[in-house]
Design a protein around this motif. Structure first.
Motif, mmCIF file in Angstrom:
data_model
loop_
_atom_site.group_PDB
_atom_site.id
_atom_site.type_symbol
_atom_site.label_atom_id
_atom_site.label_comp_id
_atom_site.label_asym_id
_atom_site.label_seq_id
_atom_site.Cartn_x
_atom_site.Cartn_y
_atom_site.Cartn_z
ATOM 1 N N SER A 82 0.962 -1.478 0.089
ATOM 2 C CA SER A 82 -0.236 0.222 0.303
ATOM 3 C C SER A 82 1.023 1.274 -0.433
ATOM 4 O O SER A 82 0.488 2.112 -0.988
ATOM 5 N N ARG A 83 2.021 1.452 0.459
ATOM 6 C CA ARG A 83 2.979 2.254 0.790
ATOM 7 C C ARG A 83 3.571 2.904 -0.772
ATOM 8 O O ARG A 83 3.622 3.806 -1.360
ATOM 9 N N THR A 112 -1.152 5.573 5.127
ATOM 10 C CA THR A 112 -2.258 5.151 5.789
ATOM 11 C C THR A 112 -3.485 5.066 4.356
ATOM 12 O O THR A 112 -2.833 6.437 3.269
ATOM 13 N N LEU A 113 -4.753 4.971 4.293
ATOM 14 C CA LEU A 113 -5.327 5.690 3.342
ATOM 15 C C LEU A 113 -5.649 7.091 3.715
ATOM 16 O O LEU A 113 -6.143 7.228 2.334
ATOM 17 N N MET A 147 -4.330 -6.960 -0.973
ATOM 18 C CA MET A 147 -3.341 -6.069 0.277
ATOM 19 C C MET A 147 -4.147 -5.174 0.486
ATOM 20 O O MET A 147 -5.186 -6.317 1.486
ATOM 21 N N ASP A 148 -4.552 -4.547 0.948
ATOM 22 C CA ASP A 148 -5.396 -3.803 2.574
ATOM 23 C C ASP A 148 -6.272 -4.305 2.435
ATOM 24 O O ASP A 148 -6.939 -4.035 0.889
ATOM 25 N N ALA A 149 -7.862 -4.552 3.114
ATOM 26 C CA ALA A 149 -9.133 -4.810 2.761
ATOM 27 C C ALA A 149 -9.744 -3.208 2.817
ATOM 28 O O ALA A 149 -10.390 -3.377 1.936
ATOM 29 N N PHE A 155 -10.631 3.162 -2.978
ATOM 30 C CA PHE A 155 -9.918 3.154 -4.717
ATOM 31 C C PHE A 155 -11.988 3.480 -5.249
ATOM 32 O O PHE A 155 -11.655 4.524 -6.448
ATOM 33 N N LEU A 156 -12.760 2.808 -4.929
ATOM 34 C CA LEU A 156 -13.955 2.677 -6.496
ATOM 35 C C LEU A 156 -14.103 3.891 -5.752
ATOM 36 O O LEU A 156 -14.955 4.760 -6.732
#
Length: 449
Positions: A82-83, A112-113, A147-149, A155-156
């Motif tokens: 993710s990073r 993080t997101l 990747m992360d849940a 992104f959607l």
């Protein structure tokens, strides 16, 4: 096809795209309609799917670059965390490239997101992009599932989270039904890129004709090439490679003056044996193009044509060889014969007494039959010399054999009775593989009893 009105998009660029993106007019105009004009809000997410080499990445990338739309294109295979994914998007959006001067460090650190959403808004305002549609293209997007849940749902609906005019375009080889997370998510627009038909491939490959030869001459060559390879290979990249690799041999009589461009029969007789040899190297990539050309020259100097072994340069892991042998036995031996071949104390069984009528026909003439995974593993553990413990490494090697086109998966992964496979390797190939591990495969084939 008439050109729709796309506002600020210049007509000359649309015409250029039509010439560049051959046989993809429908997909191109659909994407243009979704993106709209640069200052309009577009749909939050688009899911583009299709098999390998159907033009997904090429169409999207060419479209965005030609129309000079703000965009970021990242590969989820290269950015496997993710990073890395967040920082790569921010780097491209800001125009920051990793170099020795900046010690290969990213423009912004992001883990993080939530951080990514805030930093993305910051970069958008820094680059004064808040009045334009920004496209985030995620190639090989199926990797996001590992990747992360929260990454895929985020992104959607990224446009909503970041409060910016951004469209996330997912490029994937799997259908949305297998991509959708179980927890539910925002539904994207779905765009399918179908496989190229034979006519499409003819048109695309013919556009690559070299300037020293006429377009009609090169088109006739492509027609011959597709007549040989289309039944076994639909991959545009592979066909383009084969076309470039074998064309010098096809036009050799014309260069020497022994034939004219219209002498189709003579040109075919010249290229036929070389195309047959090339058939043995489809997908496997045994040798490089330069090595192939040197091999052709050496054969000409020697004054004979030597067949290229399809297995001369193929190296498989030790257990993969036994898995492939077991798959071949599973495909070409009736299941009722397994007891005879792989059980030590089976007693005497006559060939005609324990087989059904239709099983007395040569299985090599009927072709490979599907077999379940448990039968493959049972035969594998019977023929391998050493004691093997079932591990994920064994199952990953089965996946690798499928990727190499030596095995073909039949049916779907979600079948209750487990996956089924077919062995697509030839008998000559299997015998060569078996020789490398000192296994006499003929003794275990029912057709050769």
């Amino acid at each position: 096809m008439s050109i729709p009105d796309y506002g600020k998009y210049p007509e000359d660029r649309i015409l250029f795209l039509k010439e560049k993106l051959i046989c993809r007019d429908t997909q191109m105009f659909t994407l243009l309609s979704i993106l709209g004009e640069p200052h309009h809000h577009s749909y939050p997410s688009v899911f583009v799917y299709g098999h390998t080499a159907t033009g997904k990445t090429y169409v999207v990338q060419t479209l965005l670059k030609t129309l000079k739309l703000p965009h970021v294109i990242v590969s989820c295979v290269e950015c496997f965390s993710s990073r890395m994914l967040f920082e790569q998007i921010l780097n491209q959006l800001h125009g920051h490239s990793l170099s020795p001067e900046n010690e290969y460090s990213s423009y912004l650190q992001c883990n993080t997101l939530n951080e990514f959403v805030l930093l993305f808004k910051q970069v958008v305002h820094e680059k004064n992009l808040h009045n334009q549609t920004i496209s985030i293209v995620l190639d090989k997007a199926e990797q996001l599932r590992e990747m992360d849940a929260n990454l895929l749902p985020g992104f959607l609906r990224f446009q909503e989270l970041a409060e910016v005019n951004a469209t996330v375009i997912f490029l994937s080889e799997i259908v949305w039904e297998k991509f959708r997370p179980n927890t539910g998510c925002f539904e994207p627009l779905i765009l399918h890129f179908p496989d190229y038909s034979k006519a499409d491939l003819q048109k695309i490959l013919s556009s690559d004709h070299p300037p020293e030869f006429s377009a009609e001459f090169y088109a006739s060559y492509i027609n011959i090439l597709l007549g040989v390879f289309y039944t076994v290979c639909r991959d545009l990249k592979e066909l383009r490679h084969l076309a470039a690799l074998n064309f010098p041999k096809f036009c050799e009589p014309v260069r020497r003056g022994d034939a004219k461009e219209e002498d189709a029969h003579r040109l075919w007789k010249n290229i036929e044996p070389h195309l047959k040899k090339a058939m043995q190297t489809v997908y496997l990539r045994e040798i490089s193009s330069a090595q192939w050309e040197r091999l052709q020259q050496d054969e000409e100097e020697a004054g004979y044509v030597k067949g290229l072994s399809a297995h001369a340069h193929v190296e498989l892991p030790y257990y993969s060889k036994f898995l492939l042998i077991a798959a071949y036995l599973s495909s070409y031996n009736p299941a009722r014969t397994d007891k005879r071949f792989f059980l030590k104390h089976h007693g005497k069984i006559k060939k005609t007494s324990f087989l059904k009528k239709h099983e007395k026909t040569s299985n090599h003439l009927l072709g490979p039959k599907p077999f379940p995974l448990d039968r493959l593993l049972a035969i594998f553990y019977s023929i391998v010399d050493s004691r093997v413990i079932p591990t994920e490494n064994i199952f990953s090697q089965i996946t690798s054999l499928v990727a190499l086109q030596l095995l073909t998966q039949v049916g779907h992964d979600d079948q209750l009775d487990g996956p089924k496979y077919k062995c697509t390797a030839s008998l000559d190939f299997i015998r060569a593989i078996a020789r490398t591990v000192n296994f006499d495969i003929v003794r275990y084939l029912y057709d050769f009893l």
